[in-house]
Write a protein that holds these residues in place. Structure first.
Motif, mmCIF file in Angstrom:
data_model
loop_
_atom_site.group_PDB
_atom_site.id
_atom_site.type_symbol
_atom_site.label_atom_id
_atom_site.label_comp_id
_atom_site.label_asym_id
_atom_site.label_seq_id
_atom_site.Cartn_x
_atom_site.Cartn_y
_atom_site.Cartn_z
ATOM 1 N N VAL A 1 -11.062 10.536 -20.276
ATOM 2 C CA VAL A 1 -9.945 11.011 -19.456
ATOM 3 C C VAL A 1 -8.904 9.895 -19.374
ATOM 4 C CG1 VAL A 1 -9.249 11.826 -17.173
ATOM 5 C CG2 VAL A 1 -11.486 12.491 -18.134
ATOM 6 N N ARG A 2 -7.687 10.225 -19.752
ATOM 7 C CA ARG A 2 -6.645 9.200 -19.764
ATOM 8 C C ARG A 2 -6.367 8.709 -18.352
ATOM 9 N NH1 ARG A 2 -1.643 10.813 -18.073
ATOM 10 N NH2 ARG A 2 -1.362 13.048 -17.667
ATOM 11 N N PRO A 3 -5.980 7.446 -18.195
ATOM 12 C CA PRO A 3 -5.704 6.923 -16.858
ATOM 13 C C PRO A 3 -4.381 7.451 -16.322
ATOM 14 C CG PRO A 3 -5.230 5.251 -18.515
ATOM 15 C CD PRO A 3 -5.847 6.418 -19.240
ATOM 16 N N LEU A 4 -4.377 7.879 -15.091
ATOM 17 C CA LEU A 4 -3.152 8.263 -14.429
ATOM 18 C C LEU A 4 -2.459 7.011 -13.899
ATOM 19 C CD1 LEU A 4 -4.392 11.436 -12.535
ATOM 20 C CD2 LEU A 4 -3.481 11.238 -14.855
ATOM 21 N N SER A 5 -1.243 7.153 -13.454
ATOM 22 C CA SER A 5 -0.470 5.980 -13.020
ATOM 23 C C SER A 5 -1.059 5.375 -11.756
ATOM 24 C CB SER A 5 0.980 6.380 -12.769
ATOM 25 O OG SER A 5 1.045 7.378 -11.769
ATOM 26 N N ARG A 6 -0.929 4.062 -11.635
ATOM 27 C CA ARG A 6 -1.358 3.363 -10.425
ATOM 28 C C ARG A 6 -0.145 3.103 -9.528
ATOM 29 N NH1 ARG A 6 -6.098 -1.078 -11.414
ATOM 30 N NH2 ARG A 6 -7.218 -0.029 -13.096
ATOM 31 N N PRO A 7 -0.313 3.241 -8.225
ATOM 32 C CA PRO A 7 0.804 2.966 -7.324
ATOM 33 C C PRO A 7 1.141 1.480 -7.289
ATOM 34 C CG PRO A 7 -1.202 3.379 -6.090
ATOM 35 C CD PRO A 7 -1.520 3.684 -7.529
ATOM 36 N N THR A 8 2.400 1.179 -7.063
ATOM 37 C CA THR A 8 2.835 -0.206 -6.906
ATOM 38 C C THR A 8 2.299 -0.751 -5.582
ATOM 39 O OG1 THR A 8 4.851 0.269 -8.116
ATOM 40 C CG2 THR A 8 4.841 -1.722 -6.762
ATOM 41 N N PRO A 9 1.710 -1.958 -5.576
ATOM 42 C CA PRO A 9 1.230 -2.527 -4.308
ATOM 43 C C PRO A 9 2.361 -2.591 -3.280
ATOM 44 C CG PRO A 9 0.427 -3.811 -6.165
ATOM 45 C CD PRO A 9 1.412 -2.832 -6.719
ATOM 46 N N ARG A 10 2.109 -2.041 -2.078
ATOM 47 C CA ARG A 10 3.185 -1.962 -1.084
ATOM 48 C C ARG A 10 2.693 -2.086 0.343
ATOM 49 N NH1 ARG A 10 3.854 3.744 0.496
ATOM 50 N NH2 ARG A 10 2.154 4.965 -0.404
ATOM 51 N N HIS A 11 1.382 -2.220 0.523
ATOM 52 C CA HIS A 11 0.839 -2.236 1.873
ATOM 53 C C HIS A 11 0.441 -3.647 2.304
ATOM 54 C CE1 HIS A 11 0.766 2.117 1.871
ATOM 55 N NE2 HIS A 11 0.064 2.116 0.744
ATOM 56 N N GLN A 12 0.436 -3.869 3.612
ATOM 57 C CA GLN A 12 0.015 -5.156 4.144
ATOM 58 C C GLN A 12 -1.478 -5.370 3.934
ATOM 59 O OE1 GLN A 12 1.068 -5.773 8.240
ATOM 60 N NE2 GLN A 12 0.351 -7.895 8.261
#
Length: 421
Positions: free
Chosen positions: A156-167
């Protein structure tokens, strides 16, 4: 159990630990009742009690042979016996000590040495593994059956990862073979954690956890990998990372042992203990969070495009295979099932859910016949409730079970990610 170590055995670095473990065994035999290899073979020496006696005899100075090595090699190190043992015998630690000593005293045939060295040169190195896997797909028809079954037909191809944005931040162990064999697993974990307000901090210098080397009796090499990972993680640990997350329960079980295995190393003992304290399986992280929040819609301005990547429809009737490293080593049996049920999935009943599937790290390659028998038994149990999908928590189990070409097998976090609104 009365024990008298030989003078030579008393010089071993873990002699006191071995003696303590041996003395804690009362020879009750409860362990054999849940040992997968004893159930298959019916031989006392292929159960924990018999293997403990073999190690005891070796450490007391008795001669050892290839037969001794065979019975210890057949052990899955599933640690089912530890869950059953009323005396708290830490069998896996004794097995590590015994195997290491046996490796020094009994020379393996050239074919076994070549296979084990090949595994050590391949599995911990993602670029090498990926290149060989690509070649394996081309050469699949010509490969020996045990290796052919290890080459997945579907990835299964990897889906996009979110940009780090949390504390709030955590580290994650990417793994050796998982980025190639199941690249969407850690991507799905990142996406789910992001929905809970947690970002993943990358540690590019982190490599193999060391379990592959260690359990192939190259224990010094395995501990060297552990030290390198501790060094790579340490700046982020000092900066306040909440946890070191593992999505492969086999890796998690080993990282949680860093503190014990390096307790005598003055340069690493304290750091290793801290890393082991921070090491959490992904399910432990989610269990602490209000996971019902995952079922609410994303705000329109919050990466709404991610929803379009998820495949639909999502299977709802599933069977969960709980890896031995999750339920027996980490004592987290029932944790994933609880989360899946809270999120509305219909879990089928799985008989003998405590038993091993036969993957056990490299076991399915070094002991292919036993591993296949164990796999078939496990799949029969998992498929009894006619699930649409089987999910698990360890890449080795996932590939091993999926290799049979029966009901598809995925990591449980991918299922959760795919189901989010």
């Amino acid at each position: 159990m009365q024990t008298n170590l030989s003078d030579a055995a008393k010089t071993l670095s873990r002699a006191d630990e071995a003696e303590q473990i041996l003395r804690s065994c009362v020879h009750c035999g409860f362990c054999n009742a849940t040992c997968p290899t004893y159930q298959l073979l019916g031989n006392e020496l292929d159960g924990p009690r018999g293997r403990i006696y073999l190690i005891k005899q070796m450490l007391e100075g008795e001669p050892v042979t290839r037969k001794t090595q065979l019975h210890l090699d057949r052990c899955l190190t599933c640690r089912n016996c530890e869950t059953t043992c009323p005396s708290g015998v830490t069998y896996h630690a004794l097995l590590d000590i015994g195997r290491a000593e046996l490796e020094r005293r009994v020379r393996r045939p050239a074919t076994e040495r070549l296979l084990r060295e090949g595994l050590r040169r391949t599995i911990p190195h993602p670029m090498v593994f990926e290149a060989l896997l690509k070649a394996g797909r081309v050469l699949r028809p010509f490969l020996p059956a045990p290796l052919r079954r290890k080459v997945p037909k579907r990835v299964v191809r990897p889906l996009s990862r979110p940009t780090p944005r949390h504390q709030r931040t955590v580290l994650i162990l990417e793994g050796c073979v998982q980025p190639t064999l199941s690249p969407n697993t850690n991507a799905a974990a990142a996406r789910v954690l992001d929905r809970l307000g947690i970002s993943i901090t990358n540690s590019n210098q982190v490599g193999c956890c060391g379990a592959s080397d260690y359990h192939l009796n190259a224990q010094d090499a395995g501990l060297a990998r552990a030290r390198r990972n501790i060094d790579a993680w340490w700046p982020a640990v000092q900066a306040g990372a909440e946890a070191i997350v593992q999505t492969a329960s086999g890796c998690g079980a080993f990282v949680k042992e860093y503190g014990h295995l390096l307790r005598e190393d003055p340069s690493y003992a304290a750091k290793a203990q801290r890393v082991s304290e921070l090491a959490l399986d992904l399910v432990e992280v989610l269990a602490r969070e209000p996971i019902e929040r995952l079922q609410t819609d994303l705000p329109e301005d919050t990466q709404a495009s991610l929803r379009d990547e998820r495949p639909k429809p999502v299977p709802r009737r599933i069977a969960f295979h709980c890896p031995c490293t999750l339920q027996h080593a980490q004592k987290l049996g029932g944790a994933v099932e609880s989360i899946l049920q809270r999120l509305g999935f219909d879990l089928t009943s799985v008989p003998d859910a405590h038993l091993c599937c036969g993957s056990a790290g490299t076991y399915s390659i070094t002991q292919p016949d036993l591993a296949e028998r164990l796999r078939n038994n496990r799949l029969d149990a998992l498929e009894g409730g006619k699930p649409e999908l089987i999910v698990t928590a360890n890449i080795g189990c996932q590939v091993h079970l999926d290799g049979a070409g029966r009901t598809p097998v995925r990591h449980w976090i991918e299922l959760i990610d795919a189901s989010l609104p």
